[in-house]
Design an enzyme around this catalytic site. Structure first.
Site, PDB file in Angstrom:
ATOM      1  N   ASN A  34       0.673  -1.131  -0.101  1.00  0.00           N
ATOM      2  CA  ASN A  34       0.043   0.051   0.053  1.00  0.00           C
ATOM      3  C   ASN A  34       0.885   1.287  -0.175  1.00  0.00           C
ATOM      4  O   ASN A  34       0.575   2.362   0.322  1.00  0.00           O
ATOM      5  CB  ASN A  34      -0.931   0.163   1.249  1.00  0.00           C
ATOM      6  CG  ASN A  34      -1.813  -1.154   1.175  1.00  0.00           C
ATOM      7  OD1 ASN A  34      -2.607  -1.518   0.361  1.00  0.00           O
ATOM      8  ND2 ASN A  34      -2.052  -1.747   2.309  1.00  0.00           N
ATOM      9  N   HIS A 120     -13.727  -2.106   6.384  1.00  0.00           N
ATOM     10  CA  HIS A 120     -12.372  -2.914   6.949  1.00  0.00           C
ATOM     11  C   HIS A 120     -12.745  -3.585   8.160  1.00  0.00           C
ATOM     12  O   HIS A 120     -13.592  -2.950   8.901  1.00  0.00           O
ATOM     13  CB  HIS A 120     -11.558  -1.748   7.067  1.00  0.00           C
ATOM     14  CG  HIS A 120     -10.089  -2.388   7.412  1.00  0.00           C
ATOM     15  ND1 HIS A 120      -9.449  -2.306   8.729  1.00  0.00           N
ATOM     16  CD2 HIS A 120      -9.214  -2.636   6.629  1.00  0.00           C
ATOM     17  CE1 HIS A 120      -8.192  -3.027   8.430  1.00  0.00           C
ATOM     18  NE2 HIS A 120      -7.879  -3.093   7.131  1.00  0.00           N
ATOM     19  N   GLU A 164     -15.436   3.726   4.249  1.00  0.00           N
ATOM     20  CA  GLU A 164     -14.151   3.955   3.704  1.00  0.00           C
ATOM     21  C   GLU A 164     -14.459   4.910   2.610  1.00  0.00           C
ATOM     22  O   GLU A 164     -15.461   4.883   1.878  1.00  0.00           O
ATOM     23  CB  GLU A 164     -13.673   2.454   3.165  1.00  0.00           C
ATOM     24  CG  GLU A 164     -13.319   1.690   4.464  1.00  0.00           C
ATOM     25  CD  GLU A 164     -12.489   0.343   3.888  1.00  0.00           C
ATOM     26  OE1 GLU A 164     -11.721   0.250   3.096  1.00  0.00           O
ATOM     27  OE2 GLU A 164     -12.925  -0.924   4.537  1.00  0.00           O
ATOM     28  N   SER A 168     -10.645  -1.086   0.734  1.00  0.00           N
ATOM     29  CA  SER A 168      -9.564  -1.673   0.557  1.00  0.00           C
ATOM     30  C   SER A 168      -9.318  -2.718  -0.270  1.00  0.00           C
ATOM     31  O   SER A 168      -8.169  -3.243  -0.859  1.00  0.00           O
ATOM     32  CB  SER A 168      -8.770  -2.113   1.960  1.00  0.00           C
ATOM     33  OG  SER A 168      -9.713  -2.883   2.416  1.00  0.00           O
ATOM     34  N   ASP A 193     -13.169   6.538   6.696  1.00  0.00           N
ATOM     35  CA  ASP A 193     -11.902   5.986   6.865  1.00  0.00           C
ATOM     36  C   ASP A 193     -11.152   6.248   5.680  1.00  0.00           C
ATOM     37  O   ASP A 193     -11.282   5.586   4.610  1.00  0.00           O
ATOM     38  CB  ASP A 193     -11.888   4.785   7.103  1.00  0.00           C
ATOM     39  CG  ASP A 193     -10.657   3.883   7.462  1.00  0.00           C
ATOM     40  OD1 ASP A 193      -9.584   4.556   6.808  1.00  0.00           O
ATOM     41  OD2 ASP A 193     -10.470   2.914   8.031  1.00  0.00           O
ATOM     42  N   HIS A 196      -7.190   4.541   2.419  1.00  0.00           N
ATOM     43  CA  HIS A 196      -6.590   4.200   0.735  1.00  0.00           C
ATOM     44  C   HIS A 196      -6.519   5.414  -0.063  1.00  0.00           C
ATOM     45  O   HIS A 196      -6.349   5.398  -1.260  1.00  0.00           O
ATOM     46  CB  HIS A 196      -7.151   3.195   0.145  1.00  0.00           C
ATOM     47  CG  HIS A 196      -7.008   1.881   1.094  1.00  0.00           C
ATOM     48  ND1 HIS A 196      -5.666   1.232   0.869  1.00  0.00           N
ATOM     49  CD2 HIS A 196      -7.707   1.239   1.952  1.00  0.00           C
ATOM     50  CE1 HIS A 196      -5.681   0.005   1.650  1.00  0.00           C
ATOM     51  NE2 HIS A 196      -6.788   0.385   2.455  1.00  0.00           N
ATOM     52  N   LYS A 225       0.541   4.098   4.772  1.00  0.00           N
ATOM     53  CA  LYS A 225       0.041   3.453   3.484  1.00  0.00           C
ATOM     54  C   LYS A 225       0.821   4.596   2.692  1.00  0.00           C
ATOM     55  O   LYS A 225       1.999   4.514   2.505  1.00  0.00           O
ATOM     56  CB  LYS A 225      -1.267   3.684   2.976  1.00  0.00           C
ATOM     57  CG  LYS A 225      -1.728   2.208   3.676  1.00  0.00           C
ATOM     58  CD  LYS A 225      -3.245   1.742   4.013  1.00  0.00           C
ATOM     59  CE  LYS A 225      -3.495   0.533   4.723  1.00  0.00           C
ATOM     60  NZ  LYS A 225      -4.794   0.488   5.273  1.00  0.00           N
TER      61      LYS A 225
HETATM   62  C1  LIG Z   1      -4.855  -0.831   6.430  1.00  0.00           C
HETATM   63  C2  LIG Z   1      -6.270  -0.107   6.971  1.00  0.00           C
HETATM   64  C3  LIG Z   1      -6.518   0.228   8.369  1.00  0.00           C
HETATM   65  C4  LIG Z   1      -5.380  -0.175   9.226  1.00  0.00           C
HETATM   66  O1  LIG Z   1      -4.544   0.613   9.094  1.00  0.00           O
HETATM   67  P1  LIG Z   1      -2.847   0.233   9.760  1.00  0.00           P
HETATM   68  O2  LIG Z   1      -2.237   1.197  10.267  1.00  0.00           O
HETATM   69  O3  LIG Z   1      -2.450  -0.689   8.629  1.00  0.00           O
HETATM   70  O4  LIG Z   1      -3.235  -0.503  11.127  1.00  0.00           O
HETATM   71  C5  LIG Z   1      -7.782   0.772   8.605  1.00  0.00           C
HETATM   72  N1  LIG Z   1      -8.634   1.098   7.843  1.00  0.00           N
HETATM   73  C6  LIG Z   1      -8.689   0.434   6.424  1.00  0.00           C
HETATM   74  C7  LIG Z   1      -9.770   0.872   5.615  1.00  0.00           C
HETATM   75  C8  LIG Z   1      -7.434   0.149   5.930  1.00  0.00           C
HETATM   76  O5  LIG Z   1      -7.313  -0.284   4.842  1.00  0.00           O
END
Ligand SMILES: *Cc1c(COP(=O)(O)O)cnc(C)c1O
Length: 371
Positions: A34, A120, A164, A168, A193, A196, A225
């Site tokens: 990512n 997620h 989101e 993801s 969230d 991405h 990411k």
């Molecule tokens: C990767 C991800 C997370 C977790 O983030 P980390 O910092 O890797 O723990 C949370 N929400 C979404 C939508 C993700 O893709």
């Protein structure tokens, strides 16, 4: 435990940490990270991190409520709040810890959470911990969400809609403006969230909310990411963030984020904002891969940099992934329970650190393998 392991192995759902037929080397093109902007190995990002460790030291030493004010953290939070244009931000150790801690701090028994069906795992776990009623709406389906709001909203005290910004495993995006309008109309709060989308989408990489001109009540961004680091943050009004300081258990009962990590955030955020060239390179790479698979899938152009390639069964996903590894391309098979049964896929993620040639070659080999 052994029986359970054997069952997973039989169904081609067993995972190991060395799931590679070929050791990753410089010759491998890694399409399974990512690391959207190629920052994880960027010399200036590494320098920002080592400089900050020298300035602020190694460990966080205690929870921030015990350790007192930490200037690196406060500065990072100001910069991140500025990036997403919110009043205030709060650092968390990871995106997982953020969602798992924030949602139970903001919703409880008697409240309701309307949650996209493909949210997620960290959001799902946060919802479970909250003890609020969770109503899942079909993925990006605003009609379904509205029907649920209409029939259920009145039975509960507070309501959240959680989504989101870029999903993801599917790489698509919700209609945030419509979600925001629904939230306002039905007296619900919006939680987005941006894991991405941040760094990839929107003016200066400020995310999908910024691109769509909406301000959710709660925004989560991750630093692991596009930022090429680790950790995450919540952003929102001062009222919401102060409540998290008091109530988000993954903040209150966890050691402060590494000061050296927090200290690197201002410089890396500057780099993210200035990375328009990397973002357009990334968009071109995504378009190349999408065009290459367009005849094999009805998928529309990805919203950011995640290109899912449908495989169906886990066995097929593994076979294609192995064949691509043999040809020098790392793309991981994504299988249940990460995605619903019957929808195993390859998750292909170009980054700005790839060359156009890498992606053209990948499409060529993928086409051969699939044929
Ligand atoms: C990767 C991800 C997370 C977790 O983030 P980390 O910092 O890797 O723990 C949370 N929400 C979404 C939508 C993700 O893709």
């Amino acid at each position: 435990m052994r029986e359970e392991a054997a069952r997973l192995q039989k169904d081609a759902l067993w995972r190991t940490l060395d799931d590679r037929t070929v050791a990753p080397g410089p010759a491998m093109v890694n399409l399974s990270s990512n690391d959207y902007l190629g920052f994880a190995q960027h010399p200036e990002v590494m320098l920002a991190l080592t400089d900050a460790v020298e300035r602020y030291g190694a460990g966080g030493a205690a929870s921030r409520l015990l350790s007192g004010p930490l200037p690196a953290h406060e500065e990072a939070e100001d910069v991140l709040a500025g990036l997403v244009r919110c009043e205030r931000a709060l650092l968390f150790a990871s995106g997982y810890a953020a969602n798992a801690g924030i949602i139970p701090a903001l919703a409880s028994e008697g409240d309701v959470i309307f949650s996209d069906a493909l949210n997620h795992a960290s959001i799902i776990d946060g919802c479970r911990l909250s003890r609020a009623q969770v109503l899942r709406y079909q993925h990006r389906d605003l009609d379904h969400l509205e029907a649920l709001l209409k029939s259920q909203r009145g039975r509960f005290q507070n309501a959240w809609i959680i989504t989101e910004a870029v999903f993801s495993m599917d790489g698509d995006a919700p209609d945030l403006r419509a979600l925001s309008a629904l939230a306002t109309h039905w007296g619900a709060w919006l939680y987005v969230d941006e894991a991405h989308a941040l760094g990839v989408v929107g003016p200066e990489g400020r995310g999908l909310c910024a691109a769509d001109g909406i301000t959710p009540e709660l925004l989560v961004g991750t630093l692991g990411k596009a930022f090429g680091l680790a950790g995450a943050f919540a952003a929102g009004s001062d009222a919401v963030i102060s409540l998290l300081v008091n109530r988000a258990r993954s903040f209150v009962y966890s050691t402060a984020v590494l000061p050296g990590l927090a200290g690197a955030v201002p410089r890396v955020t500057e780099m993210v904002r200035a990375a328009d060239a990397a973002r357009s390179r990334l968009r071109a790479h995504v378009a190349t891969v999408h065009a290459g698979i367009a005849t094999r899938s009805a998928l529309s152009l990805p919203a950011a940099a995640i290109v899912p390639i449908p495989m169906g069964t886990p066995e097929r996903a593994i076979a294609v992934s192995k064949a691509l590894q043999d040809r020098g391309f790392e793309t991981r098979a994504i299988r249940p329970p990460t995605v619903p049964k019957g929808t195993s896929r390859l998750r292909c993620v170009p980054t700005a650190a790839h060359s156009s040639n890498d992606l053209r070659k990948f499409v060529h080999h993928l086409t051969q393998v699939l044929a």
